[in-house]
Design a protein around this motif. Structure first.
Motif, short mmCIF file in Angstrom:
data_model
loop_
_atom_site.label_atom_id
_atom_site.label_comp_id
_atom_site.label_asym_id
_atom_site.label_seq_id
_atom_site.Cartn_x
_atom_site.Cartn_y
_atom_site.Cartn_z
N HIS A 22 0.83 -1.21 0.00
CA HIS A 22 0.00 0.00 0.00
C HIS A 22 0.86 1.25 0.00
O HIS A 22 0.53 2.25 -0.65
CB HIS A 22 -0.93 -0.01 1.21
CG HIS A 22 -1.86 1.14 1.27
ND1 HIS A 22 -1.71 2.19 2.17
CD2 HIS A 22 -2.96 1.46 0.51
CE1 HIS A 22 -2.67 3.06 1.98
NE2 HIS A 22 -3.44 2.66 1.00
N GLY A 35 1.26 6.26 -7.04
CA GLY A 35 0.02 6.89 -7.43
C GLY A 35 -0.02 8.39 -7.23
O GLY A 35 -0.71 9.11 -7.98
N VAL A 95 -9.54 9.26 -9.42
CA VAL A 95 -9.21 7.84 -9.53
C VAL A 95 -8.32 7.41 -8.37
O VAL A 95 -8.49 6.32 -7.80
CB VAL A 95 -8.53 7.54 -10.89
CG1 VAL A 95 -7.93 6.13 -10.89
CG2 VAL A 95 -9.54 7.69 -12.02
N TYR A 96 -7.36 8.26 -8.02
CA TYR A 96 -6.45 7.92 -6.91
C TYR A 96 -7.22 7.76 -5.60
O TYR A 96 -7.04 6.76 -4.88
CB TYR A 96 -5.37 8.99 -6.76
CG TYR A 96 -4.65 8.90 -5.43
CD1 TYR A 96 -3.72 7.89 -5.19
CD2 TYR A 96 -4.94 9.79 -4.40
CE1 TYR A 96 -3.08 7.79 -3.97
CE2 TYR A 96 -4.31 9.70 -3.17
CZ TYR A 96 -3.38 8.70 -2.95
OH TYR A 96 -2.75 8.58 -1.74
N ILE A 98 -11.01 2.10 -1.91
CA ILE A 98 -11.36 0.69 -2.12
C ILE A 98 -10.29 -0.22 -1.52
O ILE A 98 -10.60 -1.24 -0.89
CB ILE A 98 -11.54 0.40 -3.63
CG1 ILE A 98 -12.76 1.17 -4.16
CG2 ILE A 98 -11.71 -1.10 -3.87
CD1 ILE A 98 -12.95 1.05 -5.66
N TRP A 99 -9.03 0.15 -1.72
CA TRP A 99 -7.92 -0.65 -1.19
C TRP A 99 -8.00 -0.74 0.33
O TRP A 99 -7.91 -1.83 0.91
CB TRP A 99 -6.60 -0.02 -1.61
CG TRP A 99 -5.38 -0.88 -1.37
CD1 TRP A 99 -5.08 -1.60 -0.25
CD2 TRP A 99 -4.29 -1.10 -2.27
NE1 TRP A 99 -3.88 -2.24 -0.38
CE2 TRP A 99 -3.37 -1.95 -1.62
CE3 TRP A 99 -4.00 -0.64 -3.55
CZ2 TRP A 99 -2.19 -2.36 -2.21
CZ3 TRP A 99 -2.82 -1.05 -4.14
CH2 TRP A 99 -1.93 -1.90 -3.49
N SER A 114 -9.52 4.66 -5.72
CA SER A 114 -8.73 3.43 -5.67
C SER A 114 -8.18 3.19 -4.27
O SER A 114 -8.23 2.06 -3.75
CB SER A 114 -7.58 3.50 -6.68
OG SER A 114 -8.06 3.68 -7.99
N ASP A 115 -7.66 4.25 -3.65
CA ASP A 115 -7.11 4.09 -2.31
C ASP A 115 -8.20 3.76 -1.30
O ASP A 115 -7.98 2.97 -0.38
CB ASP A 115 -6.37 5.37 -1.91
CG ASP A 115 -5.47 5.15 -0.70
OD1 ASP A 115 -4.68 4.18 -0.71
OD2 ASP A 115 -5.56 5.94 0.26
#
Length: 334
Positions: A107, A114, A165-166, A172-173, A169-170
């Motif tokens: 991560h 990212g 998007v970043y 969701i991660w 995405s983060d």
């Protein structure tokens, strides 16, 4: 909380009563159990005579501090505890020593990679080159309306898309692999508030520069993560000389640390509070045309939340450094 208020209130009354009386019988009347002379029990300091001596007062103060200061201090977690080893007295003992952890390490590298396009598209693709000069910032801090003139926004669409998007995405991660961070709920909450905040320039492009100037803080975020990713062993070139540490590695750690502290104070402590004033000015301008309930109404309060967090983390960092111990203890993992 009601329970904490009751606890502190009881301890306060016991403390005042003890100082006024001092004797062990009075100690019982104050609601404090009486143990053998000279021994501290769980309920408070020991009393050794009929009148309160200076040692009794010191014991009482120490007991009172345990309740009023130490317990609330450790009730909440601070951001700096993710990057420094902090003991129970909130002393900074040195950089964290990180054992291998695939979820956390992966991560970290996702963020380091990212954030690069987000930062570059913002600084190089949307702002005038003058933003990199100190003289320009002197003009900005002397004129609250100078920032929009530095924004050309040629890469605004790629920058906005990459940023969204970043964050998605983060989020969701972190939601899917919560063990990759120490405080997943805090991270998710921060991302949700940030995306809500950034929705203003997305729907009102005339305020795109607001998003751009706020996202400059990600430069500091990058260095914050880099300090951990590039120094898993917890070397402390700031405080000590490690003769076994290669010169190039020592220089790298120091340069990242210098960049981290400079960007932390320049952006989080200086720029962000100033931006609150700027946003208030633009809100008042819009108020004259669209009334008090306009799109910029959310900017000052939301920005104030980020300022509050920045100052809290800064106070935690400074306070822990002032109390810093000399030992360094390896971190046991997440």
């Amino acid at each position: 909380p009601a329970g904490l208020s009751t606890l502190l209130g009881d301890q306060d009354r016991q403390f005042k009563c003890l100082l006024l009386t001092g004797s062990r019988p009075a100690r019982d009347r104050c609601g404090m159990s009486s143990g053998p002379p000279g021994r501290r029990d769980a309920s408070g300091p020991a009393i050794s005579g009929r009148t309160a001596s200076w040692s009794d007062v010191a014991d009482a103060l120490d007991h009172f501090a345990d309740v009023v200061v130490k317990r609330p201090l450790r009730s909440a977690r601070s951001l700096i505890e993710d990057h420094y080893f902090i003991d129970e007295a909130f002393r900074l003992l040195g950089p964290m020593v990180y054992h291998p952890d695939k979820a956390r390490d992966t991560h970290d590298w996702f963020n380091l990679v990212g954030l690069v396009p987000v930062i570059l598209l913002n600084l190089l693709g949307c702002w005038d080159r003058r933003i990199f000069f100190v003289a320009t910032w002197r003009e900005v801090f002397s004129d609250m309306r100078a920032l929009p003139a530095l924004w050309h926004g040629r890469q605004w669409i790629p920058f906005a898309a990459t940023t969204i998007v970043y964050f998605i995405s983060d989020s969701i991660w972190v939601w899917a692999v919560p063990q990759c961070v120490r405080s997943p709920k805090t991270i998710l909450g921060h991302h949700m508030v940030t995306m809500a905040y950034l929705s203003v320039p997305l729907f009102f492009p005339e305020y795109a520069w607001c998003m751009g100037v706020c996202m400059i803080v990600e430069v500091n975020t990058w260095f914050l993560i880099a300090r951990r990713a590039f120094n898993r062993q917890g070397h402390s070139p700031w405080f000590s000389v490690d003769l076994n540490l290669p010169l190039t590695e020592s220089i790298r750690i120091k340069l990242i640390s210098i960049a981290f502290y400079l960007t932390w104070f320049a952006i989080r402590i200086v720029l962000y509070p100033y931006l609150w004033l700027v946003f208030c000015v633009y809100y008042l301008d819009r108020l004259k045309i669209h009334g008090p309930f306009n799109v910029l109404l959310v900017s000052p309060p939301l920005h104030a939340v980020f300022i509050g967090l920045n100052f809290k983390w800064t106070i935690d960092l400074v306070r822990s450094k002032l109390k810093r111990g000399k030992m360094k203890i390896p971190e046991k993992g997440l």
